[in-house]
Design a protein around this motif. Structure first.
Motif, PDB file in Angstrom:
ATOM      1  N   ILE A   6      31.635  31.884  31.187  1.00  0.00           N
ATOM      2  CA  ILE A   6      32.852  31.456  31.871  1.00  0.00           C
ATOM      3  C   ILE A   6      32.578  31.332  33.363  1.00  0.00           C
ATOM      4  O   ILE A   6      31.663  31.953  33.903  1.00  0.00           O
ATOM      5  N   MET A   7      33.408  30.529  34.010  1.00  0.00           N
ATOM      6  CA  MET A   7      33.348  30.402  35.460  1.00  0.00           C
ATOM      7  C   MET A   7      34.644  30.983  36.010  1.00  0.00           C
ATOM      8  O   MET A   7      35.715  30.751  35.461  1.00  0.00           O
ATOM      9  N   GLY A   8      34.529  31.746  37.058  1.00  0.00           N
ATOM     10  CA  GLY A   8      35.717  32.313  37.665  1.00  0.00           C
ATOM     11  C   GLY A   8      35.335  33.301  38.747  1.00  0.00           C
ATOM     12  O   GLY A   8      34.153  33.522  39.028  1.00  0.00           O
ATOM     13  N   ASN A   9      36.340  33.880  39.320  1.00  0.00           N
ATOM     14  CA  ASN A   9      36.146  34.857  40.380  1.00  0.00           C
ATOM     15  C   ASN A   9      35.969  36.234  39.748  1.00  0.00           C
ATOM     16  O   ASN A   9      36.907  36.777  39.164  1.00  0.00           O
ATOM     17  N   GLN A  10      34.777  36.802  39.860  1.00  0.00           N
ATOM     18  CA  GLN A  10      34.478  38.077  39.211  1.00  0.00           C
ATOM     19  C   GLN A  10      35.377  39.192  39.734  1.00  0.00           C
ATOM     20  O   GLN A  10      35.837  40.038  38.959  1.00  0.00           O
ATOM     21  N   THR A  11      35.647  39.201  41.029  1.00  0.00           N
ATOM     22  CA  THR A  11      36.500  40.248  41.600  1.00  0.00           C
ATOM     23  C   THR A  11      37.902  40.184  41.012  1.00  0.00           C
ATOM     24  O   THR A  11      38.483  41.210  40.668  1.00  0.00           O
ATOM     25  N   GLN A  12      38.446  38.980  40.867  1.00  0.00           N
ATOM     26  CA  GLN A  12      39.790  38.839  40.298  1.00  0.00           C
ATOM     27  C   GLN A  12      39.815  39.252  38.838  1.00  0.00           C
ATOM     28  O   GLN A  12      40.750  39.930  38.393  1.00  0.00           O
ATOM     29  N   LEU A  13      38.800  38.861  38.084  1.00  0.00           N
ATOM     30  CA  LEU A  13      38.736  39.248  36.676  1.00  0.00           C
ATOM     31  C   LEU A  13      38.608  40.766  36.542  1.00  0.00           C
ATOM     32  O   LEU A  13      39.293  41.384  35.720  1.00  0.00           O
ATOM     33  N   ASP A  14      37.757  41.371  37.355  1.00  0.00           N
ATOM     34  CA  ASP A  14      37.631  42.834  37.353  1.00  0.00           C
ATOM     35  C   ASP A  14      38.977  43.493  37.634  1.00  0.00           C
ATOM     36  O   ASP A  14      39.360  44.466  36.987  1.00  0.00           O
ATOM     37  N   GLN A  15      39.717  42.960  38.616  1.00  0.00           N
ATOM     38  CA  GLN A  15      41.003  43.538  39.000  1.00  0.00           C
ATOM     39  C   GLN A  15      42.029  43.418  37.878  1.00  0.00           C
ATOM     40  O   GLN A  15      42.782  44.355  37.607  1.00  0.00           O
ATOM     41  N   VAL A  16      42.049  42.269  37.204  1.00  0.00           N
ATOM     42  CA  VAL A  16      42.980  42.075  36.081  1.00  0.00           C
ATOM     43  C   VAL A  16      42.693  43.086  34.975  1.00  0.00           C
ATOM     44  O   VAL A  16      43.602  43.745  34.454  1.00  0.00           O
ATOM     45  N   LEU A  17      41.420  43.231  34.600  1.00  0.00           N
ATOM     46  CA  LEU A  17      41.060  44.165  33.539  1.00  0.00           C
ATOM     47  C   LEU A  17      41.333  45.611  33.952  1.00  0.00           C
ATOM     48  O   LEU A  17      41.794  46.425  33.140  1.00  0.00           O
ATOM     49  N   LEU A  18      41.083  45.943  35.206  1.00  0.00           N
ATOM     50  CA  LEU A  18      41.389  47.280  35.707  1.00  0.00           C
ATOM     51  C   LEU A  18      42.892  47.558  35.662  1.00  0.00           C
ATOM     52  O   LEU A  18      43.329  48.628  35.221  1.00  0.00           O
ATOM     53  N   ASN A  19      43.701  46.587  36.093  1.00  0.00           N
ATOM     54  CA  ASN A  19      45.164  46.766  36.068  1.00  0.00           C
ATOM     55  C   ASN A  19      45.691  46.911  34.644  1.00  0.00           C
ATOM     56  O   ASN A  19      46.556  47.760  34.382  1.00  0.00           O
ATOM     57  N   LEU A  20      45.190  46.086  33.722  1.00  0.00           N
ATOM     58  CA  LEU A  20      45.625  46.205  32.325  1.00  0.00           C
ATOM     59  C   LEU A  20      45.243  47.566  31.750  1.00  0.00           C
ATOM     60  O   LEU A  20      46.025  48.184  31.024  1.00  0.00           O
ATOM     61  N   SER A  21      44.061  48.035  32.094  1.00  0.00           N
ATOM     62  CA  SER A  21      43.613  49.344  31.603  1.00  0.00           C
ATOM     63  C   SER A  21      44.455  50.471  32.192  1.00  0.00           C
ATOM     64  O   SER A  21      44.837  51.408  31.490  1.00  0.00           O
ATOM     65  N   ALA A  22      44.766  50.381  33.478  1.00  0.00           N
ATOM     66  CA  ALA A  22      45.596  51.407  34.129  1.00  0.00           C
ATOM     67  C   ALA A  22      47.011  51.403  33.546  1.00  0.00           C
ATOM     68  O   ALA A  22      47.595  52.467  33.312  1.00  0.00           O
ATOM     69  N   ASN A  23      47.562  50.218  33.286  1.00  0.00           N
ATOM     70  CA  ASN A  23      48.889  50.134  32.678  1.00  0.00           C
ATOM     71  C   ASN A  23      48.890  50.760  31.285  1.00  0.00           C
ATOM     72  O   ASN A  23      49.833  51.466  30.905  1.00  0.00           O
TER      73      ASN A  23
END
Length: 73
Positions: A6-23
């Motif tokens: 995939i192509m994308g912003n790694q920092t943003q993807l990391d943040q999304v997965l971190l937020n979902l995990s924290a939720n």
């Protein structure tokens, strides 16, 4: 499993997965299960027609599920 690159912003993807995990953690104060998955997904014309903004083609689908109580807000 061979998942398409995939192509994308790694920092943003990391943040999304971190937020979902924290939720998920917050929704399961007494413990539970968090499941993260990834798989190839083909959007066909029929799916695209029934989902606003979707375009046909190959995608990578991230799936997140937990045994928490859900969003109470």
């Amino acid at each position: 499993m061979d998942v398409h690159p995939i192509m994308g912003n790694q920092t943003q993807l990391d943040q999304v997965l971190l937020n979902l995990s924290a939720n998920a953690r917050d929704a399961m104060p007494n413990g539970g299960k968090l499941k993260l998955g990834v798989r190839n997904f083909i959007v066909d014309a029929r799916f695209a027609d029934s989902n606003t903004g979707a375009k046909p083609g190959p995608y990578v689908l991230f799936e997140v599920a937990d045994t928490g109580h859900g969003d109470s807000a």
